[in-house]
Design an enzyme around this catalytic site. Sequence first.
Site, mmCIF file in Angstrom:
data_model
loop_
_atom_site.group_PDB
_atom_site.id
_atom_site.type_symbol
_atom_site.label_atom_id
_atom_site.label_comp_id
_atom_site.label_asym_id
_atom_site.label_seq_id
_atom_site.Cartn_x
_atom_site.Cartn_y
_atom_site.Cartn_z
ATOM 1 C CG ASN A 8 -1.742 1.220 1.377
ATOM 2 O OD1 ASN A 8 -1.872 1.995 0.423
ATOM 3 N ND2 ASN A 8 -2.324 1.422 2.541
ATOM 4 C CD1 TRP A 9 3.864 1.139 -2.149
ATOM 5 C CD2 TRP A 9 3.651 1.518 -4.345
ATOM 6 N NE1 TRP A 9 4.607 0.177 -2.815
ATOM 7 C CE2 TRP A 9 4.495 0.388 -4.172
ATOM 8 C CE3 TRP A 9 3.376 1.934 -5.650
ATOM 9 C CZ2 TRP A 9 5.058 -0.303 -5.240
ATOM 10 C CZ3 TRP A 9 3.932 1.247 -6.713
ATOM 11 C CH2 TRP A 9 4.767 0.144 -6.518
ATOM 12 C CE LYS A 10 0.114 3.571 4.657
ATOM 13 N NZ LYS A 10 -0.212 3.678 6.049
ATOM 14 C CG HIS A 92 -6.005 1.834 4.873
ATOM 15 N ND1 HIS A 92 -5.523 2.840 5.671
ATOM 16 C CD2 HIS A 92 -5.009 0.911 4.791
ATOM 17 C CE1 HIS A 92 -4.289 2.542 6.053
ATOM 18 N NE2 HIS A 92 -3.958 1.376 5.532
ATOM 19 C CD GLU A 94 -3.137 5.560 6.445
ATOM 20 O OE1 GLU A 94 -3.158 5.527 5.202
ATOM 21 O OE2 GLU A 94 -2.216 5.056 7.114
ATOM 22 C CD GLU A 161 -3.878 -2.731 7.393
ATOM 23 O OE1 GLU A 161 -2.698 -2.919 7.072
ATOM 24 O OE2 GLU A 161 -4.541 -1.780 7.003
ATOM 25 N N GLY A 167 1.897 2.221 10.700
ATOM 26 C CA GLY A 167 2.849 3.311 10.534
ATOM 27 C C GLY A 167 3.549 3.729 11.815
ATOM 28 C CB SER A 202 4.699 -1.839 12.275
ATOM 29 O OG SER A 202 4.224 -0.528 12.505
ATOM 30 N N GLY A 223 2.543 -1.113 4.438
ATOM 31 C CA GLY A 223 2.610 0.287 4.031
ATOM 32 C C GLY A 223 4.055 0.744 3.920
HETATM 33 C C1 PEP Z 1 -1.048 0.106 5.968
HETATM 34 O O1 PEP Z 1 -1.013 1.226 5.504
HETATM 35 O O2 PEP Z 1 -2.002 -0.638 5.690
HETATM 36 C C2 PEP Z 1 0.032 -0.339 6.834
HETATM 37 C C3 PEP Z 1 -0.057 -1.526 7.362
HETATM 38 O O3 PEP Z 1 1.058 0.537 7.026
HETATM 39 P P1 PEP Z 1 2.441 0.190 7.791
HETATM 40 O O4 PEP Z 1 2.996 -1.050 7.181
HETATM 41 O O5 PEP Z 1 3.296 1.396 7.552
HETATM 42 O O6 PEP Z 1 2.118 -0.003 9.232
#
Ligand code: PEP
Length: 246
Positions: A8-10, A92, A94, A161, A167, A202, A223
């Site tokens: 997931n490159w957001k 998601h 966010e 998640e 993050g 993470s 992410g």
């Molecule tokens: C995500 O954005 O779904 C995510 C898991 O981010 P990260 O790996 O940075 O925690």
Amino acid sequence: MQPLLIANWKMQLTDAQSARIADAVRQCRASGVSVVLCPSFTALPEVARVIDGADIALGAQDCAFAEHAALTGEVSPDDLVREGCTYVLIGHSERRHVLGESDEVAGKKLCAAARAGLRPVLCVGETAAEREAGLRNAVLERQCTAALASAALDEVIIAYEPVWAIGTGVHAAPDDASEAADTITALVAKFGIRARILYGGSVDATNVADFLRADGITGVLVGTASQSADDLCALIGVAVAMTEPL
Ligand code: PEP
């Protein structure tokens, strides 16, 4: 079943940076695992071009809850299919917690994605406060029920998640993620739907093996560690090595 690794490159990369990472993933050996790249909407055509012919899937980070409608700024799931997407993230954290997306809207998006023939990846998970209050399972039940009650699906991918792990560099304990996966699997079964559960929060090359070994978890949503070619290829390399005979 091959481990499923979703990047997931957001909104973190330019189109050119997305294309470069897609190219690096193409070069790094990925047999034995399924890889899905989810760039921002504007980078979809370029990433689709780079991965054309490779065994790498394209995903979007969100979609509209209708095929065509007066919804300024939204992107139709039908158009995502035309761009080459086969997966789409839904709900998601966010979108839920920063942009105020409700459980109901996430559910409508999941249905629209499924109607378009996309594979929705429903993201669910509790905040730190909800966890401390012992509400993890209640949150999972609320989010899954809202999304799946009217979904016409035989199978769904659900990414557990925990919001506090996204993050932050603080990941869930793999056993904890397994326990959440059991809860989700049982919830989803009530709707006659099979669930494939991923963990996200993470994940990187140093811990991905622990999650891929965890009971009930067959993939990861990544992410930060997917937003650099070196980090993503290192993570894919660990997953590939786990699938190889000793
Ligand atoms: C995500 O954005 O779904 C995510 C898991 O981010 P990260 O790996 O940075 O925690």
